[in-house]
Motif scaffolding. Structure first.
Motif, PDB file in Angstrom:
ATOM      1  N   GLN A   1      55.269  -0.646  10.440  1.00 23.78           N
ATOM      2  CA  GLN A   1      55.387  -1.292  11.759  1.00 23.78           C
ATOM      3  C   GLN A   1      55.498  -2.810  11.675  1.00 23.78           C
TER       4      GLN A   1
ATOM      5  N   PRO B   1      49.819   7.585  24.401  1.00 22.75           N
ATOM      6  CA  PRO B   1      50.272   6.201  24.584  1.00 22.75           C
ATOM      7  C   PRO B   1      49.181   5.163  24.294  1.00 22.75           C
ATOM      8  N   ARG B   2      47.919   5.518  24.514  1.00 20.99           N
ATOM      9  CA  ARG B   2      46.829   4.580  24.220  1.00 20.99           C
ATOM     10  C   ARG B   2      46.720   4.323  22.726  1.00 20.99           C
TER      11      ARG B   2
ATOM     12  N   LEU C   1      49.194   4.544  20.573  1.00 22.81           N
ATOM     13  CA  LEU C   1      50.351   3.719  20.221  1.00 22.81           C
ATOM     14  C   LEU C   1      50.134   2.260  20.605  1.00 22.81           C
ATOM     15  N   ALA C   2      49.607   2.041  21.786  1.00 26.46           N
ATOM     16  CA  ALA C   2      49.363   0.677  22.247  1.00 26.46           C
ATOM     17  C   ALA C   2      48.351  -0.023  21.342  1.00 26.46           C
ATOM     18  N   PHE C   3      47.286   0.697  20.975  1.00 23.68           N
ATOM     19  CA  PHE C   3      46.283   0.098  20.095  1.00 23.68           C
ATOM     20  C   PHE C   3      46.895  -0.256  18.747  1.00 23.68           C
ATOM     21  N   SER C   4      47.656   0.663  18.191  1.00 26.27           N
ATOM     22  CA  SER C   4      48.274   0.440  16.889  1.00 26.27           C
ATOM     23  C   SER C   4      49.212  -0.762  16.919  1.00 26.27           C
ATOM     24  N   CYS C   5      50.051  -0.830  17.935  1.00 33.06           N
ATOM     25  CA  CYS C   5      50.995  -1.958  18.052  1.00 33.06           C
ATOM     26  C   CYS C   5      50.251  -3.282  18.203  1.00 33.06           C
ATOM     27  N   ALA C   6      49.206  -3.300  19.012  1.00 36.79           N
ATOM     28  CA  ALA C   6      48.431  -4.522  19.218  1.00 36.79           C
ATOM     29  C   ALA C   6      47.705  -4.919  17.933  1.00 36.79           C
TER      30      ALA C   6
END
Length: 165
Positions: free
Chosen positions: A19, A147-148, A150-155
């Motif tokens: 990522q 989605p939570r 995914l959002a945590f991982s991206c952040a």
């Protein structure tokens, strides 16, 4: 067949490193934090993945780890072999030639049928891992993950990736 926890950690770290933005790295401490692992335990596996040219280690103030090649060019077999080694999981010790019923060695000239069956299973297992790329695992995850998560991982990646050195 039981694989070590190191295989799981290695695959998860590689998917997280996939990522990163181009040319960026992530420190081992961040990878350990994200996965709830001991940094010293994880570092051993990261060094092994680096030696296998799955990861690249960058030193210096902006150093850390990144994939050495694209997620399309890394298979699950690459990671498993890097961590576990190339030996088959089953190793025949020819115990059929031991004990009170053992005969002369020439009686056992034909290969052990149990060993042959286990090696065929190993070949099938490795073939599946060989055709599954890291990018396939990531794509499947992106299609199924909450989605939570995914959002945590991206952040987390955005906060912990280091700029190009």
């Amino acid at each position: 067949m039981k694989l070590s926890e190191g295989v799981e950690a290695a695959i998860h770290c590689a998917t997280l490193l996939a990522q990163l933005e181009e040319g960026r790295t992530m420190p081992a401490s961040a990878l350990a934090e994200y996965h709830g692992l001991s940094p010293s335990y994880l570092l051993k596996h990261l060094k092994t993945l680096t030696a296998a040219r799955i990861l690249e280690s960058v030193s210096g103030p902006h150093g850390g780890y990144r994939l050495a090649r694209s997620a399309d060019a890394i298979t699950l077999l690459d990671v498993v072999l890097a961590i576990e080694g190339p030996q088959p999981a089953f190793r025949c010790a020819e115990i059929r030639q031991r004990g009170p019923g053992a005969l002369e060695p020439e009686v056992y000239a034909a290969p052990c049928n149990i060993n042959a069956a286990m090696l065929r299973a190993e070949q099938a297992y490795r073939a599946e891992l060989r055709k599954t790329r890291l990018s396939d695992v990531i794509s499947d995850y992106l299609g199924e993950a909450d989605p939570r998560a995914l959002a945590f991982s991206c952040a987390f990646v955005a906060r912990n990736q280091r700029p190009q050195g």
